[in-house]
Design a protein around this motif. Structure first.
Motif, PDB file in Angstrom:
ATOM      1  N   ASN A 153     -14.078  25.121  17.545  1.00 14.38           N
ATOM      2  CA  ASN A 153     -13.538  25.267  16.187  1.00 14.38           C
ATOM      3  C   ASN A 153     -12.913  23.937  15.764  1.00 14.38           C
ATOM      4  OD1 ASN A 153     -14.276  27.960  15.527  1.00 14.38           O
ATOM      5  ND2 ASN A 153     -12.777  28.648  17.045  1.00 14.38           N
ATOM      6  N   ASN A 154     -11.637  23.960  15.368  1.00 11.32           N
ATOM      7  CA  ASN A 154     -11.026  22.687  14.970  1.00 11.32           C
ATOM      8  C   ASN A 154     -10.067  22.170  16.043  1.00 11.32           C
ATOM      9  OD1 ASN A 154     -12.419  22.366  12.614  1.00 11.32           O
ATOM     10  ND2 ASN A 154     -10.887  23.432  11.379  1.00 11.32           N
ATOM     11  N   VAL A 155     -10.370  22.465  17.292  1.00 13.15           N
ATOM     12  CA  VAL A 155      -9.510  22.001  18.385  1.00 13.15           C
ATOM     13  C   VAL A 155     -10.359  21.207  19.380  1.00 13.15           C
ATOM     14  CG1 VAL A 155      -8.070  22.742  20.333  1.00 13.15           C
ATOM     15  CG2 VAL A 155      -7.859  23.902  18.140  1.00 13.15           C
ATOM     16  N   ALA A 156      -9.830  20.043  19.781  1.00 11.44           N
ATOM     17  CA  ALA A 156     -10.497  19.260  20.827  1.00 11.44           C
ATOM     18  C   ALA A 156      -9.717  19.472  22.117  1.00 11.44           C
ATOM     19  CB  ALA A 156     -10.502  17.785  20.464  1.00 11.44           C
ATOM     20  N   PHE A 157     -10.402  19.829  23.182  1.00 12.71           N
ATOM     21  CA  PHE A 157      -9.755  20.096  24.472  1.00 12.71           C
ATOM     22  C   PHE A 157     -10.170  19.035  25.481  1.00 12.71           C
ATOM     23  CE2 PHE A 157     -10.015  22.172  28.710  1.00 12.71           C
ATOM     24  CZ  PHE A 157      -8.664  22.376  28.901  1.00 12.71           C
ATOM     25  N   HIS A 158      -9.185  18.514  26.209  1.00 11.70           N
ATOM     26  CA  HIS A 158      -9.471  17.503  27.228  1.00 11.70           C
ATOM     27  C   HIS A 158      -9.432  18.173  28.609  1.00 11.70           C
ATOM     28  CE1 HIS A 158      -9.480  13.913  29.568  1.00 11.70           C
ATOM     29  NE2 HIS A 158      -9.514  13.156  28.497  1.00 11.70           N
ATOM     30  N   PRO A 159     -10.586  18.432  29.230  1.00 14.02           N
ATOM     31  CA  PRO A 159     -10.604  19.229  30.467  1.00 14.02           C
ATOM     32  C   PRO A 159      -9.970  18.562  31.679  1.00 14.02           C
ATOM     33  CG  PRO A 159     -12.808  18.413  29.961  1.00 14.02           C
ATOM     34  CD  PRO A 159     -11.938  18.034  28.808  1.00 14.02           C
ATOM     35  N   GLY A 208      -5.968  18.912  30.384  1.00 11.70           N
ATOM     36  CA  GLY A 208      -5.461  20.190  29.880  1.00 11.70           C
ATOM     37  C   GLY A 208      -4.796  20.088  28.526  1.00 11.70           C
ATOM     38  N   ASN A 209      -5.035  18.981  27.825  1.00  9.59           N
ATOM     39  CA  ASN A 209      -4.417  18.812  26.506  1.00  9.59           C
ATOM     40  C   ASN A 209      -5.351  19.282  25.396  1.00  9.59           C
ATOM     41  OD1 ASN A 209      -2.144  17.660  27.571  1.00  9.59           O
ATOM     42  ND2 ASN A 209      -2.931  15.576  27.425  1.00  9.59           N
ATOM     43  N   SER A 210      -4.745  19.869  24.337  1.00 16.23           N
ATOM     44  CA  SER A 210      -5.521  20.295  23.170  1.00 16.23           C
ATOM     45  C   SER A 210      -5.023  19.555  21.940  1.00 16.23           C
ATOM     46  CB  SER A 210      -5.349  21.796  22.944  1.00 16.23           C
ATOM     47  OG  SER A 210      -5.802  22.499  24.068  1.00 16.23           O
ATOM     48  N   TYR A 211      -5.928  19.209  21.051  1.00 14.37           N
ATOM     49  CA  TYR A 211      -5.568  18.475  19.830  1.00 14.37           C
ATOM     50  C   TYR A 211      -6.140  19.211  18.633  1.00 14.37           C
ATOM     51  CZ  TYR A 211      -5.016  14.953  23.457  1.00 14.37           C
ATOM     52  OH  TYR A 211      -4.657  14.300  24.600  1.00 14.37           O
ATOM     53  N   LYS A 212      -5.267  19.555  17.688  1.00 16.25           N
ATOM     54  CA  LYS A 212      -5.743  20.253  16.493  1.00 16.25           C
ATOM     55  C   LYS A 212      -6.281  19.209  15.514  1.00 16.25           C
ATOM     56  CE  LYS A 212      -4.462  23.859  13.312  1.00 16.25           C
ATOM     57  NZ  LYS A 212      -3.386  24.520  12.612  1.00 16.25           N
ATOM     58  N   LEU A 213      -7.462  19.468  14.996  1.00 14.59           N
ATOM     59  CA  LEU A 213      -8.116  18.495  14.112  1.00 14.59           C
ATOM     60  C   LEU A 213      -8.373  19.102  12.737  1.00 14.59           C
ATOM     61  CD1 LEU A 213     -10.902  17.601  16.679  1.00 14.59           C
ATOM     62  CD2 LEU A 213      -9.056  16.043  16.041  1.00 14.59           C
ATOM     63  N   LYS A 231     -11.038  18.822   9.303  1.00  8.09           N
ATOM     64  CA  LYS A 231     -12.505  18.756   9.247  1.00  8.09           C
ATOM     65  C   LYS A 231     -13.013  17.317   9.482  1.00  8.09           C
ATOM     66  CE  LYS A 231     -16.135  19.905   5.914  1.00  8.09           C
ATOM     67  NZ  LYS A 231     -16.324  18.692   5.133  1.00  8.09           N
ATOM     68  N   THR A 232     -12.323  16.353   8.854  1.00  7.62           N
ATOM     69  CA  THR A 232     -12.772  14.960   8.981  1.00  7.62           C
ATOM     70  C   THR A 232     -12.514  14.424  10.387  1.00  7.62           C
ATOM     71  OG1 THR A 232     -11.912  14.780   6.739  1.00  7.62           O
ATOM     72  CG2 THR A 232     -12.797  12.773   7.709  1.00  7.62           C
ATOM     73  N   GLY A 233     -11.348  14.795  10.941  1.00  9.69           N
ATOM     74  CA  GLY A 233     -11.026  14.365  12.303  1.00  9.69           C
ATOM     75  C   GLY A 233     -12.085  14.856  13.282  1.00  9.69           C
ATOM     76  N   LYS A 234     -12.480  16.119  13.079  1.00 12.00           N
ATOM     77  CA  LYS A 234     -13.489  16.694  13.963  1.00 12.00           C
ATOM     78  C   LYS A 234     -14.813  15.934  13.826  1.00 12.00           C
ATOM     79  CE  LYS A 234     -15.852  21.008  14.966  1.00 12.00           C
ATOM     80  NZ  LYS A 234     -16.238  22.300  14.437  1.00 12.00           N
ATOM     81  N   GLU A 235     -15.121  15.589  12.576  1.00 10.40           N
ATOM     82  CA  GLU A 235     -16.375  14.843  12.327  1.00 10.40           C
ATOM     83  C   GLU A 235     -16.340  13.483  13.038  1.00 10.40           C
ATOM     84  OE1 GLU A 235     -16.946  15.506   7.967  1.00 10.40           O
ATOM     85  OE2 GLU A 235     -18.782  14.356   8.358  1.00 10.40           O
ATOM     86  N   ILE A 236     -15.190  12.806  12.920  1.00  7.69           N
ATOM     87  CA  ILE A 236     -15.078  11.475  13.557  1.00  7.69           C
ATOM     88  C   ILE A 236     -15.259  11.593  15.076  1.00  7.69           C
ATOM     89  CG2 ILE A 236     -13.536   9.504  14.002  1.00  7.69           C
ATOM     90  CD1 ILE A 236     -12.309   9.979  11.219  1.00  7.69           C
ATOM     91  N   ILE A 237     -14.638  12.633  15.664  1.00  3.98           N
ATOM     92  CA  ILE A 237     -14.783  12.839  17.117  1.00  3.98           C
ATOM     93  C   ILE A 237     -16.271  13.067  17.464  1.00  3.98           C
ATOM     94  CG2 ILE A 237     -14.203  14.330  19.102  1.00  3.98           C
ATOM     95  CD1 ILE A 237     -11.675  13.011  18.290  1.00  3.98           C
TER      96      ILE A 237
END
Lengths: 78, 337
Positions: free
Chosen positions: A11-17, A20-25, A27-33
């Motif tokens: 969804n709009n969250v990036a998870f670093h496996p 264990g960190n999560s980052y809320k993004l 729409k544009t942030g998600k696109e850049i990632i």
């Protein structure tokens, strides 16, 4: 150790496996990632977003630059 | 097989006993070893019998006599001791206890000492891991001289328990006294490393092989640093440290690694010689480490297990029960329930 390619987008969250960190993004942030994961450089991302949203590259340069600064603060980009 | 488990406290500073009992109760008959009739695990119905145990400070003869009585009465086959305070006794006398027909899965005395906080720098070098600069001190004068070599903030740590961050010399002296008054000497002064804490629980077979491990990140903790919520992580460097630790030392039994990770490095902060109280997290996601310990005791061949789902979340919560006060009285007066 932390690289953008390891981030998992859900969804709009990036998870670093590894950490264990999560980052809320937004729409544009998600696109850049997503573009970064595809291997695009900062300049290429600015060009892509500029064409897609019809915004001048100069204007995008500042906002994308801010986003990259945040990635560095969170240790996701060298 | 009847297995005894200690560490049945489950209040604001939970011990590993109840998570272990939850991991083993479906396959084994369990006996609870308790030091206080107020420990919740005495009343949770996870064990078939509970015994009050002599304090470790009373020495091995007291423990031996108690174990002989329990074995005769209940047919005890194995013990998984879970508390820092009792481990030195169980480790030192493990051959004697095994000779009584009671199985254990513990590290050697040498390995137990090796992961002492004041020797971790030596172990870290062997494992080729970065270790924060650390000085062992015994007086305020030494603290003052060390604080000239290291920049504030500094960690002031007890050798076994407690660690406080100090921003200046005044606070460092206060923390020095706070820890030494409660836990004695030596005191360790350590540089603060930037990064995020990650943890790993593992079990090694005593022959150099890590048999299972789960890595986690604590998302929220209580005021005294106990996990409240957490998430599984897959950190290869952390896992490799655990594998190397098992290989280089020949560690036997459970352990917990506490590390700090930043952009460039991973630092070893602490190795606990037992299961952490969050070990049921591993069981619930498919890696039953307490069961592995039993299988190592039995000499069974175990396939290593490192594969677990990512994004699994651990949530600790408060529960409650009501029991008859007569149970408490029975445990207090007869030392058995």
């Amino acid at each position: 150790m932390h690289t953008i390619t390891q981030l998992i987008l859900d969804n709009n969250v990036a998870f670093h496996p590894m950490m264990g960190n999560s980052y809320k993004l937004n729409k544009t942030g998600k696109e850049i990632i997503e573009y970064l994961k595809e291997g695009q450089s900062k300049d290429e991302i600015i060009k892509t977003l500029s064409e897609k949203y019809e915004i001048s590259p100069d204007e995008l340069f500042i906002d994308v630059g801010d986003f990259f600064a945040k990635l560095r603060i969170y240790g996701l980009q060298q | 097989m009847k297995i005894a488990i200690s560490g049945l406290n489950n209040t604001d500073n939970p011990a590993p006993g109840i998570p272990l009992a939850k991991s083993l109760k479906d396959e084994y008959e369990l006996i609870g070893f308790s030091y206080d009739p107020n420990e919740p695990g005495d009343y949770m119905g996870l064990t078939s019998k509970n015994y009050l145990m002599p304090y470790p400070s009373l020495g091995f003869e007291e423990l031996k006599n108690r174990l002989l009585h329990i074995k005769e009465q209940s047919g005890l086959d194995a013990i998984i001791p879970n508390l820092d305070a009792e481990l030195p006794l169980y480790i030192k006398y493990q051959d004697e206890i095994e000779a009584m027909g009671i199985k254990l899965c513990l590290p050697s005395e040498e390995n137990f000492e090796l992961r002492n906080k004041n020797r971790l720098d030596t172990l870290s070098k062997r494992l080729q891991i970065t270790y924060p600069k650390t000085f062992e001190i015994g007086s305020v004068e030494e603290l003052k001289s060390v604080s000239e070599e290291l920049d504030f903030p500094l960690m002031i740590k007890g050798n076994y328990y407690k660690a406080y961050m100090s921003q200046n010399l005044e606070s460092a002296i206060e923390n020095f006294y706070k820890i030494s008054n409660e836990w004695g000497f030596p005191i360790l002064v350590q540089e603060v490393v930037e990064g995020e804490e990650v943890n790993l629980v593992g079990v090694a077979d005593g022959k150099g092989e890590l048999k299972g491990a789960v890595g986690i990140k604590k998302l929220t903790t209580t005021d005294i640093g106990k996990i409240w919520t957490g998430i599984t992580i897959h950190n290869e460097k952390l896992l490799n440290i655990a594998k190397e630790f098992a290989k280089q030392t020949g560690w036997k039994g459970p352990f917990e690694l506490e590390c700090m990770v930043n952009m460039n490095s991973i630092y070893l902060i602490e190795i606990n010689p037992r299961f952490p109280a969050w070990v049921y997290f591993a069981t619930a996601i498919g890696i039953n480490l307490p069961k592995m310990v039993i299988e190592i005791m039995e000499g069974k061949e175990i396939e290593p297990q490192f594969d677990y789902p990512q994004n699994k979340m651990y949530v600790r919560y408060v529960d409650e029960l009501v029991t008859d006060f007569s149970n408490f009285i029975t445990l207090l007066s007869t030392k058995e329930l």
